[in-house]
Design a protein around this motif. Structure first.
Motif, PDB file in Angstrom:
ATOM      1  N   LYS A   1      -6.759 -14.925   1.830  1.00 37.84           N
ATOM      2  CA  LYS A   1      -7.272 -15.382   0.541  1.00 37.84           C
ATOM      3  C   LYS A   1      -8.350 -14.396   0.100  1.00 37.84           C
ATOM      4  N   TRP A   2      -8.584 -14.342  -1.196  1.00 39.43           N
ATOM      5  CA  TRP A   2      -9.665 -13.477  -1.679  1.00 39.43           C
ATOM      6  C   TRP A   2     -10.214 -14.002  -2.989  1.00 39.43           C
ATOM      7  N   ALA A   3     -11.421 -13.548  -3.334  1.00 39.20           N
ATOM      8  CA  ALA A   3     -12.006 -13.919  -4.622  1.00 39.20           C
ATOM      9  C   ALA A   3     -13.199 -13.026  -4.893  1.00 39.20           C
ATOM     10  N   LEU A   4     -13.448 -12.871  -6.176  1.00 40.26           N
ATOM     11  CA  LEU A   4     -14.666 -12.191  -6.596  1.00 40.26           C
ATOM     12  C   LEU A   4     -15.805 -13.178  -6.359  1.00 40.26           C
ATOM     13  N   ILE A   5     -16.816 -12.756  -5.612  1.00 39.34           N
ATOM     14  CA  ILE A   5     -17.954 -13.646  -5.342  1.00 39.34           C
ATOM     15  C   ILE A   5     -18.642 -13.995  -6.655  1.00 39.34           C
ATOM     16  N   PRO A   6     -19.043 -15.215  -6.957  1.00 37.56           N
ATOM     17  CA  PRO A   6     -19.128 -16.344  -6.031  1.00 37.56           C
ATOM     18  C   PRO A   6     -17.936 -17.299  -6.100  1.00 37.56           C
ATOM     19  N   ARG A   7     -16.775 -16.864  -6.566  1.00 35.13           N
ATOM     20  CA  ARG A   7     -15.667 -17.821  -6.652  1.00 35.13           C
ATOM     21  C   ARG A   7     -15.138 -18.162  -5.280  1.00 35.13           C
ATOM     22  N   ARG A   8     -14.338 -19.224  -5.234  1.00 36.47           N
ATOM     23  CA  ARG A   8     -13.763 -19.689  -3.977  1.00 36.47           C
ATOM     24  C   ARG A   8     -12.474 -18.916  -3.691  1.00 36.47           C
ATOM     25  N   PRO A   9     -12.318 -18.342  -2.476  1.00 34.97           N
ATOM     26  CA  PRO A   9     -11.109 -17.552  -2.206  1.00 34.97           C
ATOM     27  C   PRO A   9      -9.816 -18.338  -2.398  1.00 34.97           C
ATOM     28  N   ALA A  10      -8.816 -17.679  -2.986  1.00 32.37           N
ATOM     29  CA  ALA A  10      -7.480 -18.263  -3.203  1.00 32.37           C
ATOM     30  C   ALA A  10      -6.456 -17.274  -2.636  1.00 32.37           C
ATOM     31  N   PRO A  11      -5.236 -17.755  -2.308  1.00 28.56           N
ATOM     32  CA  PRO A  11      -4.267 -16.852  -1.685  1.00 28.56           C
ATOM     33  C   PRO A  11      -3.994 -15.610  -2.539  1.00 28.56           C
ATOM     34  N   VAL A  12      -3.778 -14.492  -1.861  1.00 32.24           N
ATOM     35  CA  VAL A  12      -3.422 -13.244  -2.553  1.00 32.24           C
ATOM     36  C   VAL A  12      -2.033 -13.440  -3.157  1.00 32.24           C
ATOM     37  N   LYS A  13      -1.890 -13.142  -4.437  1.00 25.32           N
ATOM     38  CA  LYS A  13      -0.567 -13.291  -5.072  1.00 25.32           C
ATOM     39  C   LYS A  13       0.205 -11.982  -4.918  1.00 25.32           C
ATOM     40  N   SER A  14       1.525 -12.108  -4.799  1.00 23.95           N
ATOM     41  CA  SER A  14       2.310 -10.896  -4.530  1.00 23.95           C
ATOM     42  C   SER A  14       2.199  -9.894  -5.690  1.00 23.95           C
ATOM     43  N   GLN A  15       1.958 -10.390  -6.933  1.00 21.07           N
ATOM     44  CA  GLN A  15       1.849  -9.451  -8.062  1.00 21.07           C
ATOM     45  C   GLN A  15       0.700  -8.462  -7.861  1.00 21.07           C
ATOM     46  N   ALA A  16      -0.310  -8.887  -7.053  1.00 19.39           N
ATOM     47  CA  ALA A  16      -1.471  -8.010  -6.859  1.00 19.39           C
ATOM     48  C   ALA A  16      -1.178  -6.906  -5.845  1.00 19.39           C
ATOM     49  N   LEU A  17      -0.055  -7.004  -5.137  1.00 15.24           N
ATOM     50  CA  LEU A  17       0.204  -6.074  -4.035  1.00 15.24           C
ATOM     51  C   LEU A  17       1.219  -5.008  -4.438  1.00 15.24           C
ATOM     52  N   LYS A  18       0.916  -3.782  -4.081  1.00 17.32           N
ATOM     53  CA  LYS A  18       1.798  -2.666  -4.449  1.00 17.32           C
ATOM     54  C   LYS A  18       1.883  -1.688  -3.285  1.00 17.32           C
ATOM     55  N   SER A  19       2.977  -0.951  -3.250  1.00 19.95           N
ATOM     56  CA  SER A  19       3.078   0.179  -2.319  1.00 19.95           C
ATOM     57  C   SER A  19       3.128   1.446  -3.148  1.00 19.95           C
ATOM     58  N   ARG A  20       2.754   2.552  -2.479  1.00 20.90           N
ATOM     59  CA  ARG A  20       2.968   3.842  -3.148  1.00 20.90           C
ATOM     60  C   ARG A  20       4.454   4.130  -3.102  1.00 20.90           C
ATOM     61  N   ALA A  21       4.970   4.687  -4.143  1.00 25.07           N
ATOM     62  CA  ALA A  21       6.395   5.049  -4.102  1.00 25.07           C
ATOM     63  C   ALA A  21       6.556   6.234  -3.159  1.00 25.07           C
TER      64      ALA A  21
END
Ligand code: FHN
Length: 684
Positions: A662-682
């Motif tokens: 989970k992650w969040a910008l402080i001071p928010r409460r962490p929430a699960p990482v969404k797959s849209q936020a994740l990328k690989s280098r081609a």
């Protein structure tokens, strides 16, 4: 850190992250507000003392079956016995002496406020008339629904009732893994069918027996919450009995933690908790038991637990006739005798006001808020002072009244001495186990504590407010920003201080112009957020490397992957364990980029079973290395908006496996990482 410290951290954190009574409570597994959660937990927190009952087929033989002696726990007797042989116990189980009313009365007289009883233990036998399981109490010669009798007796005596339910089941054909001795085929076993069976059983238990106060799971260590479908199960319970409180042994944190056979050493645990404990060393009836704990020890355990804000669930194991053993009964009666005089020092109390149990070497302290803003401290004295002077440290004012709970009419003298208070007590110890001295404060109670820092993070990329607090309003907090020790002329704290540069804040508590705590310090660093990566070609998801071997540490897994050990490599949408080819002894490394929405300090929370490490760039943000059950590890990192490299290393040894980020910008409460936020280098 000490007792009060933790309470203040929680309060401070709540203020700073903008939490309030009407926003969802971090402690609630059901998204309740803090008020709703506190309401549901209310009776349980007041109760402090409950009865645990381990009673099943195993009681019939008291730890010996056909010459086979069980181990320490008689309820595990099935471990060493083939199924066919164990099942025969059904034909003998006939506890004609079982008297639910007598048991409930005994618990009540002992000062217990709730009962938790085994409906089904690991042996897989249902102690109620279960439609979903023919292997149940109605097929014994006894033919009585033990749970119905308990539910009715509890209702008659106004006692709350909880169901113990073992997720682990050594009898059910769909439950895996089998015991070594169990040679039944595993081919057709279907764990999802087993989960459906559990849901059906829990539905029976939660619809046919009236209000159920607690669901007490056990035996979750062989599988993770995904396999148990724990979320689905607890949601079902919440739908059927919205007020029920659920313990943590289903692979999810839930309402409260359950240390077993031990009492937390010193700190007050940050979550609700309950110690469960045996009176001898077995939970179920063991005819060979010798090591019975003396009642005095149990009384002191009860006080120790209450002084740390926990509950005590004390176990008895009725025998094959359904009788409470004389040893168990004798101890419950002795505790009841003590509770009749001193019960108010347990029920409805809160944890000590002192920094830790080391502050009161003679015993423990519990606290109660009385009407009109008055406070009563209960001093549980285990070691009676030989000189008649009970020294209470860290107290700034004299009580308005002091007396022994056993002799409330005789006032005790209190004087100020040596930075605390002395209570002048009679020479003779009133109770060899625990004599309780009550101190009443009509006005505020002054107890000395170090100040506590409350800040969203120890790092900032922009000016940040830091608050200071102490649990006692009468104390003044003075602080410095130049590294010197605060004195009586240093700045007086009144509202949060805005920090904009790296600085060490030092603080100290004062009372009536006198320093009454040590100096505490905390450093806050102004940091430059990690610059984002410039990446031109991106593809969704993460790259992974998967390897199969028994690892104990992340380093072992990295060494293995650095060698030419066989592995599987590919892409996956998220940090997902579905890619694995088996449940145990494997490891996986995920590499990719995470899209950071804006500049700031981010908190990551990594929950894993077994070990895992989470890196952002070259910073190890959360370190959960090693073999362990499901635990959460968190950390912070300052990041610029854009793509940031993320690397997660995870392995599972044996037993349950679990991974969540989970992650969040402080001071928010962490929430699960969404797959849209994740990328690989081609790949080029
Ligand atoms: O294996 C069980 C044991 O038999 C007993 O039921 C206890 C009670 O907390 N729980 C398990 C061990 O953690």
């Amino acid at each position: 850190m000490k007792a009060i410290f933790i309470r203040v951290v929680l309060l401070g954190a709540m203020i700073l992250v903008g939490g309030c009574a009407s926003s969802p409570s971090d402690a609630s597994p059901f998204g309740e507000t803090q008020i709703q959660h506190d309401e549901r937990m209310g009776w349980w927190r007041e109760a402090r003392f409950g009865l645990f009952i381990h009673w099943g087929l195993y009681a019939e033989h008291g730890n010996e079956l056909n010459g086979h002696r069980g181990g320490r726990y008689s309820e595990w007797l099935i471990q060493g016995v083939p199924n066919e042989e164990y099942e025969k116990l059904v034909d003998r189980f006939n506890p004609t002496e079982f008297d639910a009313d007598a048991i409930v009365r005994l618990a009540k007289q002992a000062g217990m406020k709730y009962i938790v009883i085994t409906t089904k233990h690991h042996e897989g036998f249902s102690m109620w008339n279960s439609e979903s399981n023919p292997y149940n109490v109605m097929v014994t010669p006894w033919q009585r629904d033990a749970m119905k009798e308990m539910a009715e007796a509890c209702r008659r005596h106004d006692m709350r009732l909880g169901w113990y339910y073992s997720v682990l089941d050594w009898h059910h054909l769909d439950y895996l893994p089998r015991r070594e001795i169990d040679r039944r085929s595993v081919e057709d076993a279907d764990y999802n069918r087993y989960v459906e069976f559990m849901k059906a059983q829990l539905t029976e238990l939660l619809t046919n027996y009236g209000d159920i106060a607690v669901v007490w799971f056990d035996g979750d260590w062989e599988k993770g919450p995904e396999q148990h479908r724990s979320r689905e199960i607890v949601d079902l319970i919440h739908t059927l009995q919205p007020k029920a409180i659920i313990n943590n042994r289903i692979g999810l944190p839930m309402d409260y933690d359950t240390p077993e056979q031990r009492i937390p050493e010193d700190d007050i645990p940050p979550r609700d908790w309950e110690t469960c404990m045996t009176i001898n060393s077995s939970w179920g009836y063991n005819q060979f038991a010798k090591d019975w704990k003396p009642s005095g020890e149990l009384i002191r355990h009860l006080a120790d637990i209450a002084s740390k804000g926990g509950n005590f669930l004390l176990n008895i194991g009725p025998d094959g006739k359904g009788c409470v053993t004389p040893q168990d009964a004798e101890r419950l009666r002795a505790i009841g005798k003590w509770m009749a005089v001193n019960g108010e020092a347990i029920h409805g109390t809160r944890a000590t006001v002192f920094r830790s149990s080391a502050s009161t070497p003679w015993g423990r302290c519990t606290v109660k808020k009385l009407a009109d803003n008055r406070t009563r401290l209960y001093l549980h004295v285990f070691d009676w002072p030989k000189d008649g002077k009970l020294f209470v440290p860290e107290l700034g004012n004299l009580p308005d009244r002091a007396f022994l709970l056993a002799v409330p009419a005789s006032a005790l003298e209190a004087t100020t001495e040596g930075g605390g208070v002395v209570i002048h007590v009679p020479q003779a110890q009133p109770d060899p186990a625990n004599s309780v001295v009550a101190l009443d404060f009509d006005g505020p109670l002054v107890s000395y504590h170090e100040p506590q820092f409350n800040a969203p993070s120890s790092e900032m990329i922009a000016p940040m407010d830091v608050a200071l607090s102490a649990p006692c309003d009468q104390l003044e907090i003075r602080y410095t920003l130049d590294g010197s020790a605060p004195s009586v002329t240093s700045r007086l704290y009144s509202s949060p201080t805005r920090l904009s540069e790296t600085i060490t804040v030092k603080a100290r508590s004062f009372y009536q112009g006198r320093a009454v705590s040590t100096v505490v310090a905390s450093t806050y660093s102004r940091v430059v957020p990690r610059p984002a990566e410039e990446v031109k070609a991106l593809i969704p998801g993460l790259e992974y490397h998967y390897v199969e071997k028994a690892f104990k540490t992340i380093a072992e897994m990295e060494d293995c992957l650095a060698s030419d050990a066989p592995r599987t490599t590919g892409e996956v949408a998220n940090f997902d364990l579905e890619l694995r080819k088996r449940d145990e002894n494997f490891g996986v490394i995920f590499n990719g980029l995470i899209r950071v929405p804006k500049d700031g300090v981010y908190r990551f929370a990594l929950t894993c079973d077994d070990g895992a490490q989470l890196w952002v760039g070259d910073k190890l943000v959360a370190d959960g290395d090693g073999l362990h059950g499901s635990k959460t590890f968190s950390g912070t990192v300052a990041l610029s908006k854009g793509l940031q490299p993320i690397r997660l290393l995870y392995f599972n040894g044996s037993g349950g496996k679990f991974l969540e980020i989970k992650w969040a910008l402080i001071p928010r409460r962490p929430a699960p990482v969404k797959s849209q936020a994740l990328k690989s280098r081609a790949t080029p």
